[in-house]
Design a protein around this motif. Structure first.
Motif, mmCIF file in Angstrom:
data_model
loop_
_atom_site.group_PDB
_atom_site.id
_atom_site.type_symbol
_atom_site.label_atom_id
_atom_site.label_comp_id
_atom_site.label_asym_id
_atom_site.label_seq_id
_atom_site.Cartn_x
_atom_site.Cartn_y
_atom_site.Cartn_z
ATOM 1 N N ARG A 12 13.243 1.625 -4.990
ATOM 2 C CA ARG A 12 12.947 0.912 -3.745
ATOM 3 C C ARG A 12 13.991 -0.164 -3.475
ATOM 4 O O ARG A 12 14.438 -0.348 -2.348
ATOM 5 N N GLY A 13 14.373 -0.855 -4.540
ATOM 6 C CA GLY A 13 15.381 -1.898 -4.393
ATOM 7 C C GLY A 13 16.725 -1.331 -3.978
ATOM 8 O O GLY A 13 17.444 -1.915 -3.158
ATOM 9 N N GLN A 14 17.096 -0.171 -4.541
ATOM 10 C CA GLN A 14 18.362 0.460 -4.181
ATOM 11 C C GLN A 14 18.360 0.887 -2.712
ATOM 12 O O GLN A 14 19.372 0.789 -2.023
ATOM 13 N N ALA A 15 17.187 1.351 -2.252
ATOM 14 C CA ALA A 15 17.070 1.766 -0.854
ATOM 15 C C ALA A 15 17.229 0.560 0.071
ATOM 16 O O ALA A 15 17.886 0.648 1.120
ATOM 17 N N THR A 16 16.641 -0.569 -0.325
ATOM 18 C CA THR A 16 16.753 -1.791 0.470
ATOM 19 C C THR A 16 18.203 -2.262 0.514
ATOM 20 O O THR A 16 18.724 -2.648 1.563
ATOM 21 N N ARG A 17 18.847 -2.228 -0.636
ATOM 22 C CA ARG A 17 20.252 -2.642 -0.726
ATOM 23 C C ARG A 17 21.126 -1.774 0.176
ATOM 24 O O ARG A 17 21.987 -2.287 0.890
ATOM 25 N N GLN A 18 20.907 -0.458 0.157
ATOM 26 C CA GLN A 18 21.698 0.445 0.975
ATOM 27 C C GLN A 18 21.439 0.212 2.456
ATOM 28 O O GLN A 18 22.362 0.292 3.276
ATOM 29 N N LYS A 19 20.202 -0.094 2.806
ATOM 30 C CA LYS A 19 19.869 -0.347 4.211
ATOM 31 C C LYS A 19 20.589 -1.597 4.700
ATOM 32 O O LYS A 19 21.077 -1.647 5.826
ATOM 33 N N LEU A 20 20.675 -2.610 3.842
ATOM 34 C CA LEU A 20 21.395 -3.832 4.197
ATOM 35 C C LEU A 20 22.874 -3.519 4.438
ATOM 36 O O LEU A 20 23.478 -4.019 5.392
ATOM 37 N N LEU A 21 23.447 -2.685 3.581
ATOM 38 C CA LEU A 21 24.856 -2.309 3.742
ATOM 39 C C LEU A 21 25.063 -1.496 5.020
ATOM 40 O O LEU A 21 26.056 -1.696 5.743
ATOM 41 N N ASP A 22 24.139 -0.593 5.307
ATOM 42 C CA ASP A 22 24.247 0.230 6.512
ATOM 43 C C ASP A 22 24.176 -0.641 7.766
ATOM 44 O O ASP A 22 24.936 -0.438 8.722
ATOM 45 N N CYS A 23 23.267 -1.607 7.755
ATOM 46 C CA CYS A 23 23.121 -2.498 8.910
ATOM 47 C C CYS A 23 24.357 -3.378 9.067
ATOM 48 O O CYS A 23 24.819 -3.617 10.187
ATOM 49 N N LEU A 24 24.892 -3.844 7.963
ATOM 50 C CA LEU A 24 26.107 -4.656 8.015
ATOM 51 C C LEU A 24 27.261 -3.841 8.583
ATOM 52 O O LEU A 24 28.040 -4.331 9.414
ATOM 53 N N SER A 25 27.375 -2.599 8.160
ATOM 54 C CA SER A 25 28.433 -1.723 8.652
ATOM 55 C C SER A 25 28.325 -1.537 10.164
ATOM 56 O O SER A 25 29.337 -1.578 10.881
ATOM 57 N N GLU A 26 27.117 -1.353 10.649
ATOM 58 C CA GLU A 26 26.892 -1.188 12.085
ATOM 59 C C GLU A 26 27.284 -2.452 12.839
ATOM 60 O O GLU A 26 27.892 -2.390 13.912
ATOM 61 N N MET A 27 26.959 -3.598 12.285
ATOM 62 C CA MET A 27 27.256 -4.869 12.938
ATOM 63 C C MET A 27 28.756 -5.138 12.984
ATOM 64 O O MET A 27 29.272 -5.710 13.941
ATOM 65 N N LEU A 28 29.475 -4.731 11.949
ATOM 66 C CA LEU A 28 30.926 -4.933 11.927
ATOM 67 C C LEU A 28 31.615 -4.107 13.002
ATOM 68 O O LEU A 28 32.731 -4.426 13.424
ATOM 69 N N SER A 29 30.949 -3.041 13.456
ATOM 70 C CA SER A 29 31.523 -2.182 14.485
ATOM 71 C C SER A 29 31.473 -2.824 15.866
ATOM 72 O O SER A 29 32.227 -2.440 16.763
ATOM 73 N N SER A 30 30.588 -3.801 16.018
ATOM 74 C CA SER A 30 30.418 -4.414 17.336
ATOM 75 C C SER A 30 30.585 -5.932 17.360
ATOM 76 O O SER A 30 30.603 -6.537 18.429
ATOM 77 N N SER A 31 30.712 -6.547 16.181
ATOM 78 C CA SER A 31 30.830 -8.004 16.117
ATOM 79 C C SER A 31 32.008 -8.421 15.242
ATOM 80 O O SER A 31 32.318 -7.750 14.254
ATOM 81 N N PRO A 32 32.680 -9.516 15.585
ATOM 82 C CA PRO A 32 33.760 -10.030 14.723
ATOM 83 C C PRO A 32 33.214 -10.362 13.336
ATOM 84 O O PRO A 32 32.087 -10.864 13.213
ATOM 85 N N TYR A 33 33.978 -10.069 12.324
ATOM 86 C CA TYR A 33 33.556 -10.279 10.940
ATOM 87 C C TYR A 33 33.036 -11.697 10.699
ATOM 88 O O TYR A 33 32.004 -11.897 10.063
ATOM 89 N N ARG A 34 33.729 -12.703 11.225
ATOM 90 C CA ARG A 34 33.349 -14.097 10.997
ATOM 91 C C ARG A 34 32.021 -14.476 11.656
ATOM 92 O O ARG A 34 31.402 -15.460 11.287
ATOM 93 N N ASP A 35 31.600 -13.683 12.634
ATOM 94 C CA ASP A 35 30.368 -14.007 13.360
ATOM 95 C C ASP A 35 29.113 -13.415 12.717
ATOM 96 O O ASP A 35 27.991 -13.739 13.118
ATOM 97 N N VAL A 36 29.298 -12.512 11.756
ATOM 98 C CA VAL A 36 28.151 -11.860 11.120
ATOM 99 C C VAL A 36 27.517 -12.803 10.101
ATOM 100 O O VAL A 36 28.184 -13.283 9.186
ATOM 101 N N LYS A 37 26.229 -13.074 10.262
ATOM 102 C CA LYS A 37 25.502 -13.991 9.388
ATOM 103 C C LYS A 37 24.456 -13.240 8.565
ATOM 104 O O LYS A 37 23.945 -12.205 8.987
#
Length: 211
Positions: A12-37
């Motif tokens: 379950r923890g690995q799935a949560t970790r991967q979901k966080l990475l997937d969401c971060l990847s999506e955000m980097l596609s539309s937001s400047p790196y420095r703006d991602v919190k």
């Protein structure tokens, strides 16, 4: 897979970790790196900042994880050169498939590669090493191809395989990162690949391709 404090993450923890990475990847596609919190990544993943910090020290740490995963996949590009011929029509096909694979890899990982390039340009050794890992996977294979042709007497003995390969890879990376910008010069996307493949073929073999 371990958490920041060293505990082994369960399924379950690995799935949560991967979901966080997937969401971060999506955000980097539309937001400047420095703006991602952290709070924005956590909210998008449907969890809390506290959960994010269980797996990553900060956004930069998570970005580095994404970059490492991307670098590990770069070997698929160098595989396009394994056992391939640069003679005759086969050589032209090799050049085309290398260019196609390289540009596709760059498009697929455009967001994280932009962050890696930024970090490397700013002198961050971690990002620099990742960038070189990506480029070296292709550089080594190309250098071997040039050296093999040279050993067969098909390329001038004064040619430096490493210099040729490095120059071609630098060109591929520059073009790949500027693909969208070609339209402002009146160059269509469909025209980039064949012309880039022509330059690669000329660089490796010193000859115009047989089509």
């Amino acid at each position: 897979m371990r958490t920041v404090d060293g505990r082994v993450a369960g399924r379950r923890g690995q799935a949560t970790r991967q979901k966080l990475l997937d969401c971060l990847s999506e955000m980097l596609s539309s937001s400047p790196y420095r703006d991602v919190k952290v709070i924005d990544v956590a909210r998008r993943a449907g969890t809390s900042p506290a959960t994010f910090y269980q797996y990553f020290p900060d956004v930069e740490g998570a970005v580095l994880e994404l970059a490492e995963e991307m670098a590990a996949e770069s070997g698929t590009v160098s595989e396009l050169l394994e056992g391939r011929s640069w003679a005759g029509r086969a050589g032209w096909q090799t050049a085309q498939e290398l260019v196609d694979g390289f540009l596709e890899f760059w498009r697929k990982n455009d967001a994280i590669l932009r962050v890696v390039d930024l970090g490397a340009a700013e002198g961050d050794k971690r990002f620099y090493k990742i960038r070189m890992k990506v480029l070296n996977s292709v550089n080594s294979s190309l250098a071997d191809s040039v050296a093999e042709l040279q050993a067969r007497g098909r390329i001038d003995k004064d040619v430096n395989p490493g210099a040729i390969a490095g120059s071609l890879v630098a060109m591929l990376a520059a073009v790949a990162s500027h693909q969208k910008g070609f339209s402002s010069w009146g160059v269509k996307q469909a025209e980039i690949k064949p012309n880039l493949a022509l330059l690669v073929h000329l660089g490796v073999t010193g000859r115009k391709p047989t089509k």
